[in-house]
Design an enzyme around this catalytic site. Structure first.
Site, PDB file in Angstrom:
ATOM      1  N   ARG A 149       7.837   6.785   8.889  1.00 32.19           N
ATOM      2  CA  ARG A 149       8.846   7.042   7.863  1.00 32.19           C
ATOM      3  C   ARG A 149      10.014   7.741   8.538  1.00 32.19           C
ATOM      4  O   ARG A 149       9.859   8.390   9.579  1.00 32.19           O
ATOM      5  CB  ARG A 149       8.292   7.933   6.748  1.00 32.19           C
ATOM      6  CG  ARG A 149       7.098   7.360   5.991  1.00 32.19           C
ATOM      7  CD  ARG A 149       6.642   8.349   4.923  1.00 32.19           C
ATOM      8  NE  ARG A 149       5.542   7.836   4.128  1.00 32.19           N
ATOM      9  CZ  ARG A 149       4.256   8.087   4.356  1.00 32.19           C
ATOM     10  NH1 ARG A 149       3.905   8.846   5.391  1.00 32.19           N
ATOM     11  NH2 ARG A 149       3.319   7.588   3.570  1.00 32.19           N
ATOM     12  N   LYS A 173       3.696  12.646   4.359  1.00 32.83           N
ATOM     13  CA  LYS A 173       3.933  13.208   3.032  1.00 32.83           C
ATOM     14  C   LYS A 173       2.900  14.278   2.726  1.00 32.83           C
ATOM     15  O   LYS A 173       1.731  14.142   3.064  1.00 32.83           O
ATOM     16  CB  LYS A 173       3.871  12.105   1.975  1.00 32.83           C
ATOM     17  CG  LYS A 173       5.070  11.160   1.998  1.00 32.83           C
ATOM     18  CD  LYS A 173       5.002  10.190   0.843  1.00 32.83           C
ATOM     19  CE  LYS A 173       6.248   9.310   0.792  1.00 32.83           C
ATOM     20  NZ  LYS A 173       6.203   8.357  -0.339  1.00 32.83           N
ATOM     21  N   HIS A 240      13.147   1.957   6.794  1.00 33.11           N
ATOM     22  CA  HIS A 240      11.907   1.559   6.116  1.00 33.11           C
ATOM     23  C   HIS A 240      11.623   0.071   6.297  1.00 33.11           C
ATOM     24  O   HIS A 240      10.472  -0.358   6.199  1.00 33.11           O
ATOM     25  CB  HIS A 240      11.974   1.917   4.627  1.00 33.11           C
ATOM     26  CG  HIS A 240      10.675   2.420   4.085  1.00 33.11           C
ATOM     27  ND1 HIS A 240      10.140   3.644   4.429  1.00 33.11           N
ATOM     28  CD2 HIS A 240       9.769   1.849   3.240  1.00 33.11           C
ATOM     29  CE1 HIS A 240       8.989   3.819   3.811  1.00 33.11           C
ATOM     30  NE2 HIS A 240       8.735   2.749   3.096  1.00 33.11           N
ATOM     31  N   ARG A 243       9.363  -0.107   9.143  1.00 32.07           N
ATOM     32  CA  ARG A 243       8.002   0.301   8.753  1.00 32.07           C
ATOM     33  C   ARG A 243       7.282  -0.854   8.047  1.00 32.07           C
ATOM     34  O   ARG A 243       6.108  -1.128   8.315  1.00 32.07           O
ATOM     35  CB  ARG A 243       8.088   1.532   7.847  1.00 32.07           C
ATOM     36  CG  ARG A 243       6.745   2.055   7.323  1.00 32.07           C
ATOM     37  CD  ARG A 243       6.986   3.385   6.624  1.00 32.07           C
ATOM     38  NE  ARG A 243       5.915   3.777   5.743  1.00 32.07           N
ATOM     39  CZ  ARG A 243       4.822   4.449   6.115  1.00 32.07           C
ATOM     40  NH1 ARG A 243       4.652   4.786   7.381  1.00 32.07           N
ATOM     41  NH2 ARG A 243       3.897   4.801   5.236  1.00 32.07           N
ATOM     42  N   HIS A 266      -1.034   6.145   4.241  1.00 33.14           N
ATOM     43  CA  HIS A 266      -1.093   5.919   2.793  1.00 33.14           C
ATOM     44  C   HIS A 266      -2.313   6.620   2.207  1.00 33.14           C
ATOM     45  O   HIS A 266      -3.424   6.487   2.728  1.00 33.14           O
ATOM     46  CB  HIS A 266      -1.182   4.425   2.476  1.00 33.14           C
ATOM     47  CG  HIS A 266       0.106   3.701   2.660  1.00 33.14           C
ATOM     48  ND1 HIS A 266       0.178   2.335   2.840  1.00 33.14           N
ATOM     49  CD2 HIS A 266       1.396   4.132   2.685  1.00 33.14           C
ATOM     50  CE1 HIS A 266       1.438   1.974   2.968  1.00 33.14           C
ATOM     51  NE2 HIS A 266       2.196   3.046   2.885  1.00 33.14           N
ATOM     52  N   TYR A 275       1.234  -5.346   1.408  1.00 34.08           N
ATOM     53  CA  TYR A 275       1.548  -6.105   2.609  1.00 34.08           C
ATOM     54  C   TYR A 275       0.743  -7.396   2.683  1.00 34.08           C
ATOM     55  O   TYR A 275       1.158  -8.344   3.349  1.00 34.08           O
ATOM     56  CB  TYR A 275       1.317  -5.239   3.852  1.00 34.08           C
ATOM     57  CG  TYR A 275       2.260  -4.056   3.895  1.00 34.08           C
ATOM     58  CD1 TYR A 275       3.624  -4.247   4.122  1.00 34.08           C
ATOM     59  CD2 TYR A 275       1.809  -2.771   3.655  1.00 34.08           C
ATOM     60  CE1 TYR A 275       4.500  -3.176   4.129  1.00 34.08           C
ATOM     61  CE2 TYR A 275       2.682  -1.690   3.661  1.00 34.08           C
ATOM     62  CZ  TYR A 275       4.023  -1.901   3.900  1.00 34.08           C
ATOM     63  OH  TYR A 275       4.892  -0.846   3.894  1.00 34.08           O
TER      64      TYR A 275
END
Length: 295
Positions: A149, A173, A240, A243, A266, A275
């Site tokens: 990210r 995150k 992004h 990514r 994630h 994806y």
């Protein structure tokens, strides 16, 4: 009892004490101060009710804000009122009752592996006369080669890189840490950049700006957009995008979905599963173009 304005300040201070990322704090502050401006003069926290929140969300819809932006603002309100409940300022979280707008079911646009590699390889092999082409090449290599990210690239420190084993420590995150491998191309780009990196001894950032300070997310976006536009003629490419490409290309080459989940950081497998939809869409496009029975 402090009013809403003061309590927002207290909430942001609590996030800083918890070492929340600067990016997260900026988003919370932007969202909550926007709400505060909507209902000035600021009431007490306990006086904020569902009708006030709905009025603000209604204004966001009238201003044609994107659904993703509205969902983020509602999430900021919910986090703020959870904090207020913990502090005993209010007994309820009125933001929990807000209905979130549905997100459009769109798949991310993903360039092919050839397109991405051509772009990345050309970053420091051109006549654009950029001030730090080796830095820029290394940033592209880590964005695409590690699926970082933008905030993770921004926060990468010298001590986070294990050059003997080609691993990096990534802070994702929620300050969750993960280890991600990087390949020979990223290693080569890093080796070329670090001798040119000019920064004070106290600055630990891998990627620095011309003043020797940590390069910011806005500058990274501009750099990626500039190269993508000038070298590939595609102004839609952003950090992004790289990514997305990282995950999609791993999946297309047979990587396990749960391994990709770990590499991307994630929390939920369902986030990674989008994806598979991108990969299937690409396969269908190949079939439609190539198979004699497709038409």
């Amino acid at each position: 009892m402090p009013d809403l304005s003061a309590e927002i300040a207290n909430f942001l201070d609590s996030l800083r004490r918890e070492n929340a990322s600067p990016h997260t704090i900026r988003n919370y502050e932007s969202d909550l101060r926007q709400f505060e401006a909507h209902i000035t003069p600021p009431p007490l926290t306990e006086e904020v009710d569902l009708s006030m929140l709905r009025g603000w969300v209604s204004t966001l819809f009238k201003d044609k804000q994107m659904a993703s932006g509205i969902r983020r603002k509602v999430a900021s309100l919910r986090a703020f009122f959870r904090y207020e409940m913990r502090q005993g300022r209010t007994t309820t979280n009125p933001a929990k009752l807000l209905i979130l707008p549905k997100l459009p079911k769109t798949l991310p646009k993903v360039p092919t592996a050839e397109q991405v590699n051509n772009l990345v390889d050309a970053v420091d092999n051109n006549d654009l006369d950029r001030p730090f082409p080796k830095r820029d090449r290394a940033m592209f290599e880590f964005l695409y080669g590690c699926g970082l990210r933008i905030s993770e690239l921004e926060g990468l420190n010298i001590e986070d890189i294990d050059t003997s084993e080609n691993w990096i420590l990534v802070r994702g995150k929620g300050r969750k840490e993960r280890q991600v491998p990087y390949g020979s191309k990223a290693a080569e780009a890093l080796t070329k950049w670090l001798p040119e990196r000019k920064a004070p001894a106290a600055e630990r950032a891998v990627f620095v700006n011309y003043r020797g300070g940590r390069i910011g997310a806005r500058s990274i976006r501009k750099i990626v957009a500039l190269y993508a536009n000038l070298l590939a003629g595609d102004s839609s490419v952003h950090p992004h995008t790289l990514r997305h490409a990282y995950a999609t290309h791993l999946l297309s080459d047979g990587a396990d979905l749960r391994a990709i989940q770990e590499l991307l950081g994630h929390a939920q497998l369902s986030t990674t599963q989008k994806y598979t939809q991108v990969a299937l869409t690409d396969l269908l496009a190949v079939y439609d173009r190539s198979h004699p029975k497709a038409k």
